[in-house]
Scaffold this motif. Structure first.
Motif, PDB file in Angstrom:
ATOM      1  N   ILE A 220       0.826  -1.207   0.000  1.00 40.89           N
ATOM      2  CA  ILE A 220       0.000   0.000   0.000  1.00 40.89           C
ATOM      3  C   ILE A 220       0.866   1.266   0.000  1.00 40.89           C
ATOM      4  CG2 ILE A 220      -2.046  -1.045   1.008  1.00 40.89           C
ATOM      5  CD1 ILE A 220      -1.180  -0.049   3.714  1.00 40.89           C
ATOM      6  N   GLY A 221       1.993   1.186  -0.679  1.00 43.89           N
ATOM      7  CA  GLY A 221       2.863   2.354  -0.818  1.00 43.89           C
ATOM      8  C   GLY A 221       3.979   2.349   0.202  1.00 43.89           C
ATOM      9  N   THR A 222       3.898   3.211   1.213  1.00 43.65           N
ATOM     10  CA  THR A 222       4.941   3.285   2.233  1.00 43.65           C
ATOM     11  C   THR A 222       4.877   2.106   3.186  1.00 43.65           C
ATOM     12  OG1 THR A 222       3.516   4.620   3.675  1.00 43.65           O
ATOM     13  CG2 THR A 222       4.987   5.803   2.170  1.00 43.65           C
ATOM     14  N   HIS A 223       3.736   1.410   3.245  1.00 41.11           N
ATOM     15  CA  HIS A 223       3.517   0.316   4.179  1.00 41.11           C
ATOM     16  C   HIS A 223       3.117  -0.965   3.450  1.00 41.11           C
ATOM     17  CE1 HIS A 223       3.398   3.727   6.863  1.00 41.11           C
ATOM     18  NE2 HIS A 223       3.209   2.976   7.931  1.00 41.11           N
ATOM     19  N   THR A 224       3.171  -2.073   4.189  1.00 44.61           N
ATOM     20  CA  THR A 224       2.662  -3.355   3.711  1.00 44.61           C
ATOM     21  C   THR A 224       1.583  -3.830   4.661  1.00 44.61           C
ATOM     22  OG1 THR A 224       4.777  -3.965   2.704  1.00 44.61           O
ATOM     23  CG2 THR A 224       3.212  -5.756   3.144  1.00 44.61           C
ATOM     24  N   LEU A 225       0.464  -4.269   4.092  1.00 45.33           N
ATOM     25  CA  LEU A 225      -0.625  -4.836   4.879  1.00 45.33           C
ATOM     26  C   LEU A 225      -0.487  -6.352   4.842  1.00 45.33           C
ATOM     27  CD1 LEU A 225      -3.300  -4.073   6.391  1.00 45.33           C
ATOM     28  CD2 LEU A 225      -4.475  -4.564   4.240  1.00 45.33           C
ATOM     29  N   PHE A 226      -0.207  -6.922   6.013  1.00 39.28           N
ATOM     30  CA  PHE A 226      -0.038  -8.375   6.121  1.00 39.28           C
ATOM     31  C   PHE A 226      -1.328  -9.009   6.639  1.00 39.28           C
ATOM     32  CE2 PHE A 226       4.296  -6.710   6.698  1.00 39.28           C
ATOM     33  CZ  PHE A 226       5.014  -7.480   5.798  1.00 39.28           C
ATOM     34  N   ILE A 227      -1.876  -9.940   5.895  1.00 44.52           N
ATOM     35  CA  ILE A 227      -3.021 -10.738   6.333  1.00 44.52           C
ATOM     36  C   ILE A 227      -2.466 -12.075   6.820  1.00 44.52           C
ATOM     37  CG2 ILE A 227      -5.268 -11.681   5.721  1.00 44.52           C
ATOM     38  CD1 ILE A 227      -5.036  -8.651   5.374  1.00 44.52           C
TER      39      ILE A 227
END
Length: 252
Positions: A220-227
């Motif tokens: 998501i750009g500057t961050h990573t969304l971990f599921i």
């Protein structure tokens, strides 16, 4: 006698000049602001918040480098804290800058997310940990790509979340004001290894272990969304949880 407040940790110093070094978080006199008689800080022209570590800088422009985590000015956002009456004019002027102030009102918890890589462990403060589904039991965390813990989660595919009690504000400072690349965040911290190999704080309120689902990881750009799928967890103590709002109020 003048009073000075540390803009990083909220420590109050009394004296004609700010201290050479904050006894709580170690920053220099440039990060102290003079308080007026009603203990409200004199407002600088603008306030900028680091999106990595939440350090707040006062000035017309963001700093060239965050004094806590080292990121550049592009990772600072402008804060607008003054109340604005909800009028047609205020609505017409609403934008991303004012939205950042509004987002500060969203309620969060405060957690320590940990992982490992090549027999090394690390952890960081995180306020974006939330449950997604009950069956299967899944959670999500969101980590900045510049953080060492992000690197470890990407490498190992697992993490643990230690939930903090309301009286564990010092733990936030231990894991949130420095980088694991330059400091051992676990120095003096009691922990045990989880089943998945990640460290769990022994005095936490509760903990969960999780395994990342690679195909559901989102950039998501500057961050990573971990599921991730939850693989284990347990309550440790029956106390009130530490919230981001409580932590912010304790700083000032």
């Amino acid at each position: 006698m003048k009073k000075w407040r540390c803009n990083v940790c909220g420590y109050i110093h009394e004296g004609e000049q700010p201290p050479a070094e904050c006894p709580v978080c170690g920053v220099g006199p440039e990060d102290f602001i003079l308080l007026t008689e009603d203990k409200q800080p004199k407002q600088a022209s603008k306030r900028w918040k680091c999106t990595v570590c939440d350090y707040v800088h006062e000035g017309d422009t963001p700093p060239d480098q965050c004094p806590l985590c080292g990121v550049g000015p592009e990772l600072f956002v402008l804060l607008l804290d003054d109340a604005v009456a909800l009028t047609r004019e205020a609505v017409s002027e609403a934008g991303l800058d004012t939205a950042n102030s509004a987002l500060d009102k969203i309620s969060y918890g405060l957690y320590i997310v940990t992982s490992f890589k090549d027999n090394n462990i690390n952890g960081q403060c995180c306020n974006t940990v939330f449950q997604l589904t009950s069956n299967p039991l899944r959670i999500s965390i969101c980590l900045n790509k510049n953080n060492l813990t992000h690197e470890y989660v990407m490498a190992s595919g697992v993490f643990a979340v230690s939930m903090l009690a309301a009286n564990q504000i010092e733990t936030v400072r231990q894991f949130g004001y420095k980088s694991g690349r330059t400091a051992d965040k676990f120095a003096g911290v009691a922990y045990v290894p989880a089943k998945n190999g990640c460290p769990i704080l022994k005095n936490c309120l509760a903990y969960i272990e999780a395994t990342v689902i690679p195909e559901k990881t989102v950039d998501i750009g500057t961050h990573t969304l971990f599921i991730a799928d939850v693989t284990a967890g347990r309550m440790v103590a029956n106390d009130d949880a530490l919230t981001y709002s409580l932590y912010r109020s304790s700083k000032g």
